[in-house]
Design a protein around this motif. Structure first.
Motif, short mmCIF file in Angstrom:
data_model
loop_
_atom_site.label_atom_id
_atom_site.label_comp_id
_atom_site.label_asym_id
_atom_site.label_seq_id
_atom_site.Cartn_x
_atom_site.Cartn_y
_atom_site.Cartn_z
N LEU A 195 1.65 -7.52 15.55
CA LEU A 195 1.29 -8.63 14.65
C LEU A 195 -0.01 -8.67 14.34
CD1 LEU A 195 3.19 -11.25 16.89
CD2 LEU A 195 4.22 -10.18 14.84
N VAL A 196 -0.18 -9.15 13.12
CA VAL A 196 -1.52 -9.58 12.44
C VAL A 196 -1.77 -11.15 12.64
CG1 VAL A 196 -3.04 -9.20 10.19
CG2 VAL A 196 -1.19 -7.49 11.04
N ALA A 197 -2.87 -11.26 13.18
CA ALA A 197 -3.21 -12.83 13.55
C ALA A 197 -4.63 -13.05 13.12
CB ALA A 197 -2.79 -13.23 14.98
N GLU A 198 -4.65 -14.32 12.83
CA GLU A 198 -6.07 -14.94 12.69
C GLU A 198 -5.96 -15.91 13.85
OE1 GLU A 198 -6.02 -16.47 8.62
OE2 GLU A 198 -7.32 -14.66 7.99
N GLY A 199 -6.75 -15.66 14.82
CA GLY A 199 -6.46 -16.51 16.08
C GLY A 199 -5.42 -16.66 16.66
N GLU A 200 -4.77 -17.82 16.71
CA GLU A 200 -3.61 -17.87 17.48
C GLU A 200 -2.13 -17.86 15.98
OE1 GLU A 200 -2.42 -18.24 20.69
OE2 GLU A 200 -4.29 -17.89 21.05
N ARG A 201 -2.78 -17.89 14.84
CA ARG A 201 -1.85 -18.06 13.70
C ARG A 201 -1.24 -16.72 13.22
NH1 ARG A 201 -2.19 -18.62 8.07
NH2 ARG A 201 -4.17 -18.19 8.18
N ILE A 202 -0.16 -16.49 13.41
CA ILE A 202 0.35 -14.99 12.59
C ILE A 202 0.31 -15.09 11.33
CG2 ILE A 202 2.40 -13.74 12.64
CD1 ILE A 202 3.37 -14.86 15.30
N VAL A 203 -0.33 -14.24 10.75
CA VAL A 203 -0.35 -13.95 9.29
C VAL A 203 0.51 -12.88 8.70
CG1 VAL A 203 -2.37 -15.42 9.14
CG2 VAL A 203 -2.45 -12.84 9.20
N GLY A 204 0.92 -12.04 9.68
CA GLY A 204 1.66 -10.80 9.01
C GLY A 204 2.17 -9.84 10.12
N ILE A 205 3.01 -8.98 9.81
CA ILE A 205 3.24 -7.75 10.97
C ILE A 205 2.99 -6.50 10.25
CG2 ILE A 205 5.79 -7.83 9.89
CD1 ILE A 205 6.60 -7.29 12.84
N PHE A 206 2.90 -5.67 10.84
CA PHE A 206 2.32 -4.00 10.46
C PHE A 206 3.23 -3.16 11.24
CE2 PHE A 206 0.24 0.01 10.46
CZ PHE A 206 0.08 0.21 9.05
N THR A 207 4.03 -2.52 10.67
CA THR A 207 4.98 -1.37 11.39
C THR A 207 4.82 -0.02 10.96
OG1 THR A 207 6.56 -1.58 9.56
CG2 THR A 207 6.72 -3.46 11.40
N GLU A 208 5.58 0.96 11.65
CA GLU A 208 5.43 2.23 11.16
C GLU A 208 6.09 2.38 10.00
OE1 GLU A 208 6.32 4.36 15.74
OE2 GLU A 208 8.30 3.31 14.86
N ARG A 209 7.02 1.56 9.64
CA ARG A 209 7.79 1.74 8.14
C ARG A 209 6.42 1.31 6.99
NH1 ARG A 209 13.27 -1.28 7.45
NH2 ARG A 209 14.09 0.47 8.60
N ASP A 210 5.65 0.31 7.48
CA ASP A 210 4.58 -0.02 6.20
C ASP A 210 3.69 1.13 6.28
OD1 ASP A 210 5.36 -2.82 5.91
OD2 ASP A 210 4.72 -3.32 7.80
N TYR A 211 3.39 1.77 7.43
CA TYR A 211 2.48 2.77 7.20
C TYR A 211 2.98 4.08 6.47
CZ TYR A 211 -0.36 6.90 8.45
OH TYR A 211 -1.34 8.04 7.90
N ALA A 212 4.14 4.37 6.85
CA ALA A 212 5.02 5.40 5.86
C ALA A 212 5.07 4.95 4.39
CB ALA A 212 6.46 5.64 6.39
N ARG A 213 5.41 3.82 3.93
CA ARG A 213 5.74 3.59 2.67
C ARG A 213 4.53 2.90 1.98
NH1 ARG A 213 11.22 0.30 3.20
NH2 ARG A 213 12.59 2.17 3.96
N LYS A 214 3.30 2.46 2.61
CA LYS A 214 2.12 1.76 2.01
C LYS A 214 1.05 2.76 1.70
CE LYS A 214 4.21 -2.77 2.30
NZ LYS A 214 4.13 -4.01 3.23
N ILE A 215 1.02 3.46 3.14
CA ILE A 215 -0.17 4.17 3.16
C ILE A 215 0.10 5.71 2.68
CG2 ILE A 215 -1.83 5.09 4.76
CD1 ILE A 215 -2.17 2.12 4.22
N GLU A 216 0.86 6.38 3.40
CA GLU A 216 1.00 7.69 3.51
C GLU A 216 1.69 8.19 2.18
OE1 GLU A 216 0.78 11.61 4.42
OE2 GLU A 216 0.11 9.94 5.83
N VAL A 217 2.56 7.52 1.83
CA VAL A 217 3.34 7.88 0.53
C VAL A 217 2.36 7.52 -0.66
CG1 VAL A 217 5.20 7.21 -1.19
CG2 VAL A 217 5.62 7.61 1.19
N ARG A 218 1.57 6.41 -0.56
CA ARG A 218 0.57 6.05 -1.92
C ARG A 218 -0.66 6.76 -1.77
NH1 ARG A 218 2.30 -0.28 -2.33
NH2 ARG A 218 4.42 0.26 -2.88
N GLY A 219 -0.95 7.63 -0.78
CA GLY A 219 -2.16 8.41 -0.70
C GLY A 219 -3.38 7.56 -0.37
N ARG A 220 -3.11 6.30 0.48
CA ARG A 220 -4.23 5.50 0.79
C ARG A 220 -4.81 5.90 2.14
NH1 ARG A 220 -2.12 -0.60 -0.28
NH2 ARG A 220 -4.47 -1.09 -0.84
#
Length: 144
Positions: free
Chosen positions: A42-67
């Protein structure tokens, strides 16, 4: 029919839900996920959840896009709309939600507080266990 609360009870007690702040790098997230042998955090600011990061996010948003993992912040690539369930949610309801939304991980919130995370693997394991129990009961009934 079992609930998320029952699944969480069967998980190791020392396995808290891992979080990182939105300004953490993807590299930090991947290293934590590898170290903890988990597929999401989970991605959180203090106790507040602001997002989730998964292996799928890595594959689709980082690796494939060359970031670059070392310089890309989680805030840039996390999934911001985090669906969640409560401890009272049934395994069937979770499976339906995960199938419909194509999710592999669901945070569990109780009164707004994160109390765990269930994966598709957790649900499949529980459903198989329920089915094996039912089969054993039916076989016992038939042979009686």
């Amino acid at each position: 029919m079992s609930t998320v609360a029952q699944i969480l009870k069967s998980k190791p007690v020392n396995q808290p839900v891992r979080t990182l702040p939105p300004d953490a790098t993807v590299r930090e997230a991947i290293e934590l996920m590898a170290e903890q042998r988990i597929g999401a955090l989970l991605v959180a600011e203090g106790e507040r959840i602001v997002g989730i990061f998964t292996e799928r996010d890595y594959a689709r948003k980082i690796e494939v896009r060359g970031r670059a993992s070392a310089t890309t912040r989680l805030a840039e690539v996390m999934t911001p709309d985090v669906l969640h369930v409560s401890p009272a949610t049934t395994t069937q309801e979770c499976m339906a939600l995960m199938t419909d939304k194509r999710l592999r991980h669901l945070p569990v919130l109780d009164a707004g507080q994160v109390v765990g995370m269930v994966s598709i693997g957790d649900l499949v394991k529980e459903i198989i266990s329920e089915q094996q129990f039912m089969i054993a009961q039916l076989e016992s009934y038939i042979h009686s």
